[in-house]
Design a protein around this motif. Structure first.
Motif, PDB file in Angstrom:
ATOM      1  N   ALA A 165       0.840  -1.195   0.000  1.00 12.77           N
ATOM      2  CA  ALA A 165       0.000   0.000   0.000  1.00 12.77           C
ATOM      3  C   ALA A 165       0.873   1.242   0.000  1.00 12.77           C
ATOM      4  CB  ALA A 165      -0.920   0.007   1.224  1.00 12.77           C
ATOM      5  N   GLY A 166       0.493   2.209  -0.811  1.00  7.08           N
ATOM      6  CA  GLY A 166       1.210   3.468  -0.878  1.00  7.08           C
ATOM      7  C   GLY A 166       2.310   3.475  -1.921  1.00  7.08           C
ATOM      8  N   TRP A 167       3.250   4.420  -1.739  1.00  6.19           N
ATOM      9  CA  TRP A 167       4.335   4.633  -2.695  1.00  6.19           C
ATOM     10  C   TRP A 167       5.247   3.416  -2.768  1.00  6.19           C
ATOM     11  CZ3 TRP A 167       9.659   4.833  -2.841  1.00  6.19           C
ATOM     12  CH2 TRP A 167      10.236   5.524  -3.910  1.00  6.19           C
ATOM     13  N   ASP A 168       5.815   3.190  -3.960  1.00  6.82           N
ATOM     14  CA  ASP A 168       6.744   2.072  -4.125  1.00  6.82           C
ATOM     15  C   ASP A 168       7.856   2.471  -5.081  1.00  6.82           C
ATOM     16  OD1 ASP A 168       7.182  -0.917  -3.580  1.00  6.82           O
ATOM     17  OD2 ASP A 168       7.335  -0.808  -5.773  1.00  6.82           O
ATOM     18  N   PHE A 169       9.062   1.947  -4.833  1.00  3.41           N
ATOM     19  CA  PHE A 169      10.207   2.222  -5.695  1.00  3.41           C
ATOM     20  C   PHE A 169       9.942   1.826  -7.137  1.00  3.41           C
ATOM     21  CE2 PHE A 169      12.248   1.822  -1.513  1.00  3.41           C
ATOM     22  CZ  PHE A 169      13.092   2.924  -1.506  1.00  3.41           C
ATOM     23  N   SER A 170       9.163   0.773  -7.356  1.00  5.03           N
ATOM     24  CA  SER A 170       8.950   0.252  -8.699  1.00  5.03           C
ATOM     25  C   SER A 170       8.030   1.123  -9.541  1.00  5.03           C
ATOM     26  CB  SER A 170       8.374  -1.169  -8.625  1.00  5.03           C
ATOM     27  OG  SER A 170       7.057  -1.144  -8.089  1.00  5.03           O
ATOM     28  N   SER A 171       7.251   1.985  -8.888  1.00 10.71           N
ATOM     29  CA  SER A 171       6.298   2.835  -9.611  1.00 10.71           C
ATOM     30  C   SER A 171       6.231   4.205  -8.935  1.00 10.71           C
ATOM     31  CB  SER A 171       4.913   2.164  -9.627  1.00 10.71           C
ATOM     32  OG  SER A 171       3.971   2.949 -10.324  1.00 10.71           O
ATOM     33  N   PRO A 172       7.331   4.966  -8.996  1.00 10.55           N
ATOM     34  CA  PRO A 172       7.408   6.205  -8.208  1.00 10.55           C
ATOM     35  C   PRO A 172       6.419   7.283  -8.631  1.00 10.55           C
ATOM     36  CG  PRO A 172       9.268   6.035  -9.719  1.00 10.55           C
ATOM     37  CD  PRO A 172       8.563   4.726  -9.763  1.00 10.55           C
ATOM     38  N   ASP A 173       5.943   7.230  -9.867  1.00 14.75           N
ATOM     39  CA  ASP A 173       5.076   8.291 -10.360  1.00 14.75           C
ATOM     40  C   ASP A 173       3.593   7.922 -10.392  1.00 14.75           C
ATOM     41  OD1 ASP A 173       7.325   9.964 -10.855  1.00 14.75           O
ATOM     42  OD2 ASP A 173       7.683   8.877 -12.737  1.00 14.75           O
ATOM     43  N   LEU A 174       3.281   6.672 -10.067  1.00 12.82           N
ATOM     44  CA  LEU A 174       1.886   6.229 -10.070  1.00 12.82           C
ATOM     45  C   LEU A 174       1.673   5.272  -8.906  1.00 12.82           C
ATOM     46  CD1 LEU A 174      -0.929   6.068 -11.328  1.00 12.82           C
ATOM     47  CD2 LEU A 174      -0.069   4.232 -12.824  1.00 12.82           C
ATOM     48  N   ILE A 175       0.895   5.702  -7.933  1.00 11.63           N
ATOM     49  CA  ILE A 175       0.608   4.870  -6.764  1.00 11.63           C
ATOM     50  C   ILE A 175      -0.655   4.063  -7.053  1.00 11.63           C
ATOM     51  CG2 ILE A 175       0.002   4.889  -4.313  1.00 11.63           C
ATOM     52  CD1 ILE A 175       1.647   7.454  -4.056  1.00 11.63           C
ATOM     53  N   HIS A 176      -0.523   2.745  -7.040  1.00  4.68           N
ATOM     54  CA  HIS A 176      -1.643   1.882  -7.405  1.00  4.68           C
ATOM     55  C   HIS A 176      -2.542   1.522  -6.224  1.00  4.68           C
ATOM     56  CE1 HIS A 176       1.055   1.315 -10.852  1.00  4.68           C
ATOM     57  NE2 HIS A 176      -0.013   0.933 -11.533  1.00  4.68           N
ATOM     58  N   CYS A 177      -2.049   1.671  -5.012  1.00  2.00           N
ATOM     59  CA  CYS A 177      -2.868   1.355  -3.836  1.00  2.00           C
ATOM     60  C   CYS A 177      -2.835   2.547  -2.889  1.00  2.00           C
ATOM     61  CB  CYS A 177      -2.357   0.101  -3.143  1.00  2.00           C
ATOM     62  SG  CYS A 177      -3.361  -0.391  -1.711  1.00  2.00           S
ATOM     63  N   THR A 178      -3.895   3.317  -2.877  1.00  4.34           N
ATOM     64  CA  THR A 178      -4.011   4.521  -2.066  1.00  4.34           C
ATOM     65  C   THR A 178      -5.043   4.313  -0.964  1.00  4.34           C
ATOM     66  OG1 THR A 178      -5.734   5.410  -3.507  1.00  4.34           O
ATOM     67  CG2 THR A 178      -3.442   5.973  -4.054  1.00  4.34           C
ATOM     68  N   PRO A 179      -5.034   5.144   0.075  1.00  9.32           N
ATOM     69  CA  PRO A 179      -6.040   4.984   1.128  1.00  9.32           C
ATOM     70  C   PRO A 179      -7.476   5.093   0.617  1.00  9.32           C
ATOM     71  CG  PRO A 179      -4.224   6.313   1.927  1.00  9.32           C
ATOM     72  CD  PRO A 179      -3.984   6.111   0.456  1.00  9.32           C
ATOM     73  N   ASP A 180      -7.738   6.002  -0.297  1.00  5.85           N
ATOM     74  CA  ASP A 180      -9.110   6.104  -0.796  1.00  5.85           C
ATOM     75  C   ASP A 180      -9.482   4.896  -1.647  1.00  5.85           C
ATOM     76  OD1 ASP A 180      -7.263   7.044  -2.691  1.00  5.85           O
ATOM     77  OD2 ASP A 180      -8.728   8.329  -3.666  1.00  5.85           O
ATOM     78  N   GLY A 181      -8.511   4.333  -2.373  1.00  5.09           N
ATOM     79  CA  GLY A 181      -8.772   3.115  -3.123  1.00  5.09           C
ATOM     80  C   GLY A 181      -9.066   1.942  -2.206  1.00  5.09           C
ATOM     81  N   ILE A 182      -8.293   1.822  -1.120  1.00  2.00           N
ATOM     82  CA  ILE A 182      -8.548   0.771  -0.130  1.00  2.00           C
ATOM     83  C   ILE A 182      -9.948   0.925   0.451  1.00  2.00           C
ATOM     84  CG2 ILE A 182      -7.881  -0.116   2.137  1.00  2.00           C
ATOM     85  CD1 ILE A 182      -4.980   0.663   1.431  1.00  2.00           C
ATOM     86  N   LEU A 183     -10.331   2.147   0.744  1.00  2.00           N
ATOM     87  CA  LEU A 183     -11.656   2.399   1.316  1.00  2.00           C
ATOM     88  C   LEU A 183     -12.760   1.942   0.371  1.00  2.00           C
ATOM     89  CD1 LEU A 183     -12.731   3.599   3.953  1.00  2.00           C
ATOM     90  CD2 LEU A 183     -12.940   5.795   2.778  1.00  2.00           C
ATOM     91  N   ARG A 184     -12.574   2.149  -0.927  1.00  4.55           N
ATOM     92  CA  ARG A 184     -13.577   1.697  -1.897  1.00  4.55           C
ATOM     93  C   ARG A 184     -13.645   0.169  -1.932  1.00  4.55           C
ATOM     94  NH1 ARG A 184     -11.743   6.449  -4.598  1.00  4.55           N
ATOM     95  NH2 ARG A 184     -10.073   5.336  -5.704  1.00  4.55           N
ATOM     96  N   VAL A 185     -12.502  -0.500  -1.800  1.00  2.90           N
ATOM     97  CA  VAL A 185     -12.507  -1.968  -1.737  1.00  2.90           C
ATOM     98  C   VAL A 185     -13.256  -2.446  -0.501  1.00  2.90           C
ATOM     99  CG1 VAL A 185     -11.075  -4.026  -1.476  1.00  2.90           C
ATOM    100  CG2 VAL A 185     -10.385  -2.217  -3.065  1.00  2.90           C
ATOM    101  N   LEU A 186     -12.993  -1.820   0.646  1.00  8.73           N
ATOM    102  CA  LEU A 186     -13.669  -2.217   1.885  1.00  8.73           C
ATOM    103  C   LEU A 186     -15.169  -1.999   1.795  1.00  8.73           C
ATOM    104  CD1 LEU A 186     -11.176  -0.747   4.520  1.00  8.73           C
ATOM    105  CD2 LEU A 186     -11.308  -3.089   3.673  1.00  8.73           C
TER     106      LEU A 186
END
Length: 272
Positions: free
Chosen positions: A149-170
């Motif tokens: 979840a959050g920022w990752d070295f492999s994708s520094p310019d596009l965060i694929h798992c954000t808090p609002d995204g997690i909230l939508r999954v929940l």
């Protein structure tokens, strides 16, 4: 007892190549170990870690079976003989696989309790419908799900798992047992505190010390979340287990809460 809920290890034949490839990502990612199970166990001994969870990731559908076979073999080795168990290997489900439901049943039937996904490596947002079959398979087979979840070295310019995204999954999958790594979302802790603290998910502590999460904010987040849904993690070999432990142990939180974070909550997920 201390359980590190966030570690990585690879088959001996693949470890050197995996560490080299992952270390070459942006940001100067450093490895604190060789990537083997032996290296992990050595780190645990040095750091005073009793047990650890190995998070395996099927970054593409072709890897899914082999990744899960490695998890199965690792767990089987831990249960053979008379030595106390030290490792729990989780499986992984890739959203582009055509056999997600069957693979979830296969790993659940042999005692694997959870799976790991990495939305950045899988190139899909956490709330992308591509993951829906993974979430349903976890629910149907009583598997908890751990996500980067959050920022990752492999994708520094596009965060694929954000808090609002997690909230939508929940919101869409309220019965999914969701574990958000890296204090809910690495480098997005203000959003985590605003959106996720107090919600129905597990928060795991890895990377907090690496990325400089303020200790007062970290302690506040932990104290304001469900005490039964907090877990300790280091992300070894990408961070030192001892420093990760000392960071959490130094926080101004109660000893009762530390006990839950360091072992009790993990045992409920892994063995409960």
């Amino acid at each position: 007892m201390v359980i590190d809920f966030h570690t990585h290890a690879f088959p001996d034949t693949l470890a050197e190549r995996a560490i080299s490839k992952l270390s070459s990502t942006g940001g100067g990612l450093k490895s604190y170990g060789s990537g083997t199970i032996t290296s992990l166990l050595d780190s645990m001994d040095i750091s005073g870690i009793d047990r650890a969870v190995i998070l395996n990731i099927a970054t593409n559908p072709r890897q899914q079976t082999n990744v899960n076979n490695f998890a199965i073999e690792t767990n089987r080795a831990q249960l053979s003989g008379d030595k106390p168990r030290r490792l729990y290997a989780l499986g992984s489900l890739n959203p582009d696989s055509d056999c997600i439901a069957a693979e979830a049943r296969r790993i659940a039937d042999v005692g694997i309790r959870g799976v790991k996904i990495h939305p950045d490596f899988m190139n899909a947002a956490i709330d992308d419908p591509r993951f829906d079959a993974v979430y349903r398979a976890c629910i149907d087979n009583d598997l908890f799900l751990v996500s980067h979840a959050g920022w990752d070295f492999s994708s520094p310019d596009l965060i694929h798992c954000t808090p609002d995204g997690i909230l939508r999954v929940l919101d869409r999958f309220p019965s999914l047992r969701f574990v958000a790594a890296h204090m809910g979302s690495a480098r997005m802790w203000d959003d985590v505190e605003r959106l996720l603290i107090g919600k129905n998910l597990w928060i795991e502590t890895s990377i907090a010390v690496m990325f400089g999460l303020d200790k007062q904010q970290c302690a506040r987040m932990l104290k304001n979340h469900d005490p039964d849904k907090l877990l300790f993690g280091s992300d070894f070999p990408w961070y030192d287990e001892r420093e990760s432990f000392e960071y959490v142990d130094s926080l101004e939180i109660s000893d009762e809460l530390k006990l839950k974070i360091f072992s009790e909550n993990a045992l409920k997920l892994l063995e409960g």
